[in-house]
Design an enzyme around this catalytic site. Structure first.
Site, mmCIF file in Angstrom:
data_model
loop_
_atom_site.group_PDB
_atom_site.id
_atom_site.type_symbol
_atom_site.label_atom_id
_atom_site.label_comp_id
_atom_site.label_asym_id
_atom_site.label_seq_id
_atom_site.Cartn_x
_atom_site.Cartn_y
_atom_site.Cartn_z
ATOM 1 N N CYS A 50 1.007 -1.116 -0.063
ATOM 2 C CA CYS A 50 0.056 -0.113 0.036
ATOM 3 C C CYS A 50 0.822 1.443 0.105
ATOM 4 O O CYS A 50 0.433 2.376 -0.539
ATOM 5 C CB CYS A 50 -0.751 -0.076 0.944
ATOM 6 N N HIS A 250 -1.843 0.984 7.448
ATOM 7 C CA HIS A 250 -2.175 0.778 6.123
ATOM 8 C C HIS A 250 -1.849 2.303 5.679
ATOM 9 O O HIS A 250 -2.133 3.249 6.456
ATOM 10 C CB HIS A 250 -3.807 0.513 5.998
#
Length: 1294
Positions: A50, A250
């Protein structure tokens, strides 16, 4: 220290690729989803990528960097095609980055993949265009404060902290500071949010408030400040955000769309979910359905990963699912599965959404309108800056891209989800106007072509996937291939030929389905009704009729695999069909005492299956069984095998079978009410006298001497067959050795031995009823892995002549055929096996010779037929080929014109279409010449079939195998055919061309020809290649002043613009070079000798009818199809309305006389003698006059006598004699209900006296039809072809 900083926190983030691995394989089979409403593409997360995805998106949305990358050509980077060559210099990283950026710009997919890029990573550091400044976060209020501390404030060295000067080599006072000497076009700030606590010896994330501006002036922090202020102004265009803690989380990115490539629009939130959540009462929060629906309504697309749904729930109500709901409702995922009517889980169960018809409150009912209200933000939110244009910001979270407002950036100042990296660009960097909203700007041509081709491929794959997901199978049962028999519908030939499988889109309407079936069945004429049918034990039954052509198949609840019966809605084969669930046929077991020859009832019970409609009265059992009166008892036991008989009172005999609670398989007992030894008590209960029939009768069939021929063995339903066999051996006083080499076989009422019963079965498992007869036979019973099969040679099955074998169920068809040939004493390899169908005739062939019998669903007791002749290979068709010579102006196809009027000869070479003394079709006479049979692959095309037929035998390929070496096709040189394109192919039905096979490249399998299809070939004057929209018509111009027509001329009509009358009239007028208003056309109906005019006016739209009815010549009353005859009248030379000819008048007169003669005849005579089956099997044509009944009775050669001769010839005919004999055997075995049979005129029924006052033996257990066929059989086998002797039993009977 930060080794796992960029690892994903799988506990708080859900992605499609984080799901269970068992679904990834099937997910990859589907094409990627198209872009969402933002028109921007994300990047799929490979697992822990990510942060890389966020950086790549930032580079992608930096147009200057993107265009500089695209400017690098093959001279600098090489080509990916040369990467495997040893001497090639290929820079894979920038090439893969180019492809990735092109996909993000142009490829229509929701998310791109970085697999190719990451597989070839090997970054170099000499192309860095960004300057990364690291700024502190701890104890700093924001970016400008941190820059001030770093580049404005000076650090003074004095007193105890003096600076050592290297030049003068002594400690001096000094001031230390830093300045930015040169500013790049793009500037990156890394925020030091991750620190280490040396006191606690642990790392932590700084979550305090840290502000950063949307526009920043760096002039105070630069070394040179004499330039204009605009040179120091930078605008924020990307913010990489970290969500989570220091041990994992994340990354996603907020990006400003500088070139306006995306669709920056917001969905109007109509349900106001925040208010709904706050307004929920305590009892509603206790209901997990309400709270979960409220959480899902907060999502813009009502879609959320299942793993994040629990976190949303915790955030909203302050308590997790496991603590509040798990004990009562179970795990969250299982709860969603149990409420599938509200929540929709994806195929891999990774995401969940609300179904369309679910809502939280009444105002959200408007969600059913399937419209998304989009509100475009055209003004900048107040308080950020005063620029006239509003920047377009997007939240790019791996695959998901959502528009955001500029004020949403302020939410990333602090907290667990906060900014991690800031990207600024110089305000003076302006984009050219042609780059605005143009994703193809500056993209190399080879990438443009690659992306265009990839988009086309994606569209094809999505269409295929969409078709696969929305298609389902329908089983079409065609009415002309069925006949109504014994209360239900049964195939005329076989199930495979009467049922067609159709794949159809369930989103289409019923009208689309009807139109598709109509086009598929080109032979169909008249109305078409579609009805839902189901298989019941009695056969196929029609239920409700499908109405509402505007409704989709989903709306009318058509299921996958549904059986659809295609018929005219009234009758099948001349018999009106009862439809509906109220008249569903029931298959019942009727038990009644047997009748001896002295008309006395025995204690033996006969069990016969009968079929009755559910809405029929119970009293109809007496009529079906030919019993005048009695008492009816039903078995009311709930479980199979138990017996609990209850009498039906006489007043309840008028109740229906359904009202009495009877169902398929129920048993009914009929008792004589006048019997003094009645088995009923006054209370109406079954007493022990019936239970005395708790025995089985065992006959000695071991061909050994015994004192007893048969014995009765007492037993119950739970008695094991082995015990019965041992008791029978003892009571029959046979040798003990038989205990190891014998078996019990049931005996039916015709005396036939059935399949042996395994010793380990109970009577209940073997489905043996008390009072049954068993035969003690030599030989062991088959094991559980073996099959006991009957077989006979030829298709003429005679009862009792079958041979028997025991084979393993895993044996192949080929090996089973060898065993049968060896046992029957036959040799050779030109044999094949067929199943025996329901009428005891040859049925479906066993095509797969290598398949095991178990795979073909064969079971013990089945009968196979050993038929001479080798089957075509699997996937091949045996097609009879005919030569078709129509009447017309084909003057150079005349080589055999002198033979076309020949009748069917002994050798079967020529045949014509008409029958003597019957009305003929003057406008559709055809001549067919039989050329031979061919075997051709189903995968061959129609053009290949024509090529194989037209080529000389030496040039034919292996696609064709001639079955009869002596019958070779004639050389086509005698017909002077230039090429196969000069041939037109038709299917043959009723000895005339029927269906046109039009597409040369279409495979024969797609035509659904079947194993009994015949094809005729028609010569052409020029090449022809008809498409699906073309219709071939035979046009005839009417001769002026005469009631006659010119020879027919073929006309090809393109129906691409519709099957309208106007389109056809324009095509005909253009073909004959006549004004369209000066012609009249009509379709010829050869069966009626009539012409049906095609009107020239258009239908008007009335006030009551808002929708215009389609003027479609495919429908009623025209039913136009290939090969139809169209008459044309030139109004310039002839002005009357008459299209008929003199031959039409003669034909109609013959039809009237023929119909008048039929009315005067008796129904039985007409129905039997004029049936097509009898006509086809007669040695010679029969004059219809001879089939009328005699009025004077003076002649023995007319009336019923000649009818008997006709039927006798039909019976003993080698082509169909076995059919009646099998029908007789079928009737005797009790499988036919006598109700549909019609008693012949003059028949007085069993037990009556004849005209000679001689008593006829009673046959109360046989139906009148059976007795009639027995007499006819006896007559045919003894009298031959002579006249019926007057006074004989058969003549007197009639």
């Amino acid at each position: 220290m930060f080794g796992d900083l960029f690892e994903e926190d799988y506990s708080s983030v859900s992605n499609d690729h984080y799901g269970k691995g068992k679904k990834l394989k099937t997910k990859a089979l589907e094409p990627p989803a198209p872009r969402e409403f933002t028109n921007l593409s994300g990047i799929r997360n490979q697992g822990g990528t990510c942060y890389l995805n966020s950086l790549l998106q930032t580079l992608h949305f930096t147009p200057e960097f993107r265009e500089a990358l695209f400017s690098l050509g093959p001279e600098e980077l090489g080509s990916l095609e040369d990467k495997d060559k040893p001497d090639a210099k290929v820079r894979i990283i920038p090439l893969q980055l180019q492809r990735l950026f092109a996909q993000l710009l142009l490829l229509d997919q929701e998310a791109a993949s970085t697999t190719d890029l990451t597989d070839s990573f090997g970054w170099t550091s000499d192309e860095e265009d960004f300057l990364d400044l690291t700024v502190a976060v701890r104890n700093v209020s924001g970016l400008e404060d941190a820059l001030w501390n770093m580049y404005v404030e000076e650090e003074v060295f004095d007193y105890d902290n003096l600076y050592h000067c290297g030049t003068c080599d002594r400690l001096v006072k000094a001031a230390k500071s830093a300045k930015l000497r040169k500013l790049p076009p793009f500037l990156t700030f890394s925020l030091l949010r991750f620190n280490f606590d040396f006191v606690k010896c642990e790392r932590y994330k700084e979550t305090s408030c840290y502000t950063f501006p949307l526009r920043i002036n760096l002039k105070p922090f630069c070394e040179q400040s004499e330039l204009d202020d605009l040179e120091y102004m930078y605008d924020l265009f990307s913010v990489i955000i970290h969500k989570g803690g220091c041990y994992g989380g994340h990354y996603h990115v907020y990006i400003k769309d500088v070139d306006h490539l995306g669709n920056w629009q917001f969905q109007e939130d109509k349900s106001n979910p925040d208010v709904n959540l706050e307004d929920l009462q305590n009892e509603e929060i206790d209901d997990p359905l309400m709270i979960l629906k409220a959480v899902l309504l907060q999502e813009e697309s009502n879609l959320i990963p299942v793993d994040q749904l629990g976190q949303k729930l915790l955030k909203k109500i302050g308590i997790s699912w496991n603590k509040k709901y798990r004990k009562q409702y179970g795990p969250l995922r299982k709860f969603l599965q149990l409420h599938s009517q509200i929540f929709l889980l994806s195929s891999d169960e990774s995401t969940v959404s609300l179904l369309k018809d679910c809502s939280l409150q009444a105002e959200s009912d408007t969600r059913r309108n399937d419209q998304q209200l989009l509100k475009t933000l055209t003004s900048e939110p107040p308080g950020l800056n005063d620029r006239p244009s509003c920047p377009h910001w997007f939240d790019v979270n791996d695959s998901q891209v959502q528009p955001i407002k500029e004020e949403d950036i302020e939410q990333q100042f602090q907290g667990k989800e906060s900014a991690y990296m800031l990207f600024y660009r110089k305000s003076q960097l302006q984009r050219p106007p042609e780059a605005r909203a143009n994703p193809r700007y500056r993209v190399p041509c080879h990438l443009l072509n690659e992306m265009d081709a990839a988009n086309i491929e994606l569209q094809i794959k999505r269409a295929e996937c969409d078709s696969t997901n929305n298609n389902f199978e329908l089983h079409l049962h065609l009415g002309p291939y069925y006949h109504f028999f014994n209360g239900a519908l049964h195939p005329v030939v076989s199930q495979t030929e009467s049922m067609w499988d159709l794949t159809f889109d369930k989103r289409k309407t019923l009208g689309d389905l009807r139109q598709s079936i109509f086009q598929l069945l080109e032979f169909w004429e008249g109305d078409m009704v579609l009805s839902v049918a189901k298989f019941v034990p009695a056969g196929l039954h029609v239920y409700q009729t499908l109405d509402g052509d505007h409704l989709t198949l989903c709306e009318i609840e058509i299921a996958d695999g549904e059986d659809i019966f295609v018929w005219n809605g009234v009758e099948v084969g001349g018999i009106q069909i009862p439809a509906g669930s109220d008249c569903e046929p029931l298959l019942l077991n009727v038990l009644h005492p047997a009748t001896s020859s002295e008309e006395e009832q025995c204690q033996q019970l006969i069990d016969s299956p009968y079929v009755f409609p559910s809405n029929a009265e119970i009293g109809s059992v007496f009529t079906a069984c030919a019993i005048p009166d009695g008492v009816i008892l039903v078995n009311s036991a709930e479980s199979v095998g138990e017996e609990s008989w209850t009498t039906i009172p006489k007043e309840d005999l008028k109740k229906t079978f359904r009202e009495q609670g009877l169902r398929n398989g129920s048993s009914i007992l009929i008792q004589d009410s006048n019997d003094g030894n009645s088995l009923l008590t006054k209370r109406g209960k079954w007493i022990t006298s019936v239970n005395e029939v708790d025995w089985l009768q065992v006959k000695n069939l071991c061909q050994l001497d015994s004192e007893e021929e048969q014995v009765k063995i007492s037993a119950t339903l739970n008695t094991v067959v082995f015990d019965i066999r041992i008791k029978a051996i003892k009571e029959l006083k046979l040798m003990k050795e038989l205990a190891e080499d014998s078996c019990l076989r049931p005996i039916d009422r015709d005396g036939k031995l059935l399949c042996p019963v395994p010793d380990n079965y109970t009577l209940k498992e073997a489905e043996l009823k008390m009072g049954s007869s068993l035969g003690l036979c030599p030989g062991k019973a088959p094991t559980s892995s073996q099959l006991f099969l009957f077989f006979t040679v030829g298709s003429d099955v005679q009862p009792g002549t079958e041979m028997e074998i025991i084979v393993e169920e895993t044996i192949s068809v080929r090996d089973c055929l060898k065993v049968m040939l060896e046992k029957s004493g036959l040799s050779g390899d030109a044999w094949h096996l067929r199943k025996m169908d329901w009428c005891y005739e040859a049925g479906e062939a066993l095509w797969e010779e290598d398949a095991a019998l178990k795979e073909l669903m064969l079971s013990s007791g089945d009968t196979l037929l050993l038929i001479e002749g080798k089957l075509p290979p699997l996937g091949f068709l045996k097609v009879p080929i005919w030569w078709y010579q129509p009447r017309g102006p084909l003057h150079h196809w005349k080589s055999h014109q002198d033979q076309t009027n020949c009748t069917f000869s002994q050798g079967g070479v020529w045949r014509a279409n008409s029958i003597q003394d019957a009305p003929s079709d003057a406008h559709a006479e055809v001549s067919l010449r039989y050329l031979g049979d061919v075997e051709i692959s189903e995968d061959a095309t129609l053009g290949e079939l024509k090529s194989q037929v037209s080529l000389p035998p030496a040039a034919r390929t292996l696609l064709v195998i001639w079955l009869l070496p002596a019958m070779t096709l004639p050389s086509f040189s005698e017909f002077s055919i230039p090429s196969p394109a000069f041939l037109r192919a038709w299917t043959v039905e009723s000895r005339r061309p029927s269906r046109l096979l039009r597409v040369h490249y279409q495979r024969l399998r797609e035509y659904k020809l079947g194993q009994r299809t015949e094809i005729c070939l028609e010569p052409l004057q020029k090449e022809e290649n008809l498409g699906p929209q073309h219709v071939l018509l035979r046009t005839q111009m009417r001769l002026p002043g005469k009631r006659a027509y010119a020879l027919p001329v073929d006309l090809v009509w393109d129906t691409a613009r519709g099957w309208t009358a106007g389109s056809l009239r324009h095509r005909v007028a253009d073909f004959y070079s006549l004004p369209v208003e000066k012609i009249e056309i009509a379709k010829y109906l050869p069966e009626k000798f009539e012409w049906l005019p095609v009107p020239s006016w258009n239908q008007q739209i009335t006030k009551r009818k808002k929708k215009k009815k389609q003027d479609n010549l495919q429908g009623a009353p025209y039913h136009l199809k290939d090969g139809d005859t169209i008459g044309i009248k030139n109004l310039l030379v002839e002005d009357d309305d008459d299209f008929s000819t003199v031959r039409d008048d003669i034909g109609r007169e013959k039809q009237k006389a023929f119909a008048l003669g039929r009315k005067k005849r008796k129904p039985f005579v007409c129905g039997a003698a004029t049936s097509p089956l009898v006509q086809r099997c007669l040695p010679a044509p029969v004059d219809q006059k001879l089939l009328s009944p005699s009025t004077s009775g003076a002649s023995d050669s007319t009336g019923p006598t000649l009818l008997l001769q006709v039927l006798a010839r039909f019976l003993v005919s080698a082509r169909c004699g076995h059919g009646l004999r099998a029908l007789l055997c079928h009737e005797q075995r009790g499988r036919l209900s006598p109700a549909p049979w019609r008693v012949p005129p003059g028949w007085h029924g069993p037990g009556r006296t004849t005209g000679a006052n001689q008593p006829t033996p009673s046959r109360q257990h046989l139906s009148p039809a059976t007795i009639f066929i027995q007499k006819l059989t006896s007559f045919a086998l003894t009298a031959g072809m002579g006249d019926v002797p007057r006074g004989s039993s058969l003549h007197t009977c009639l």
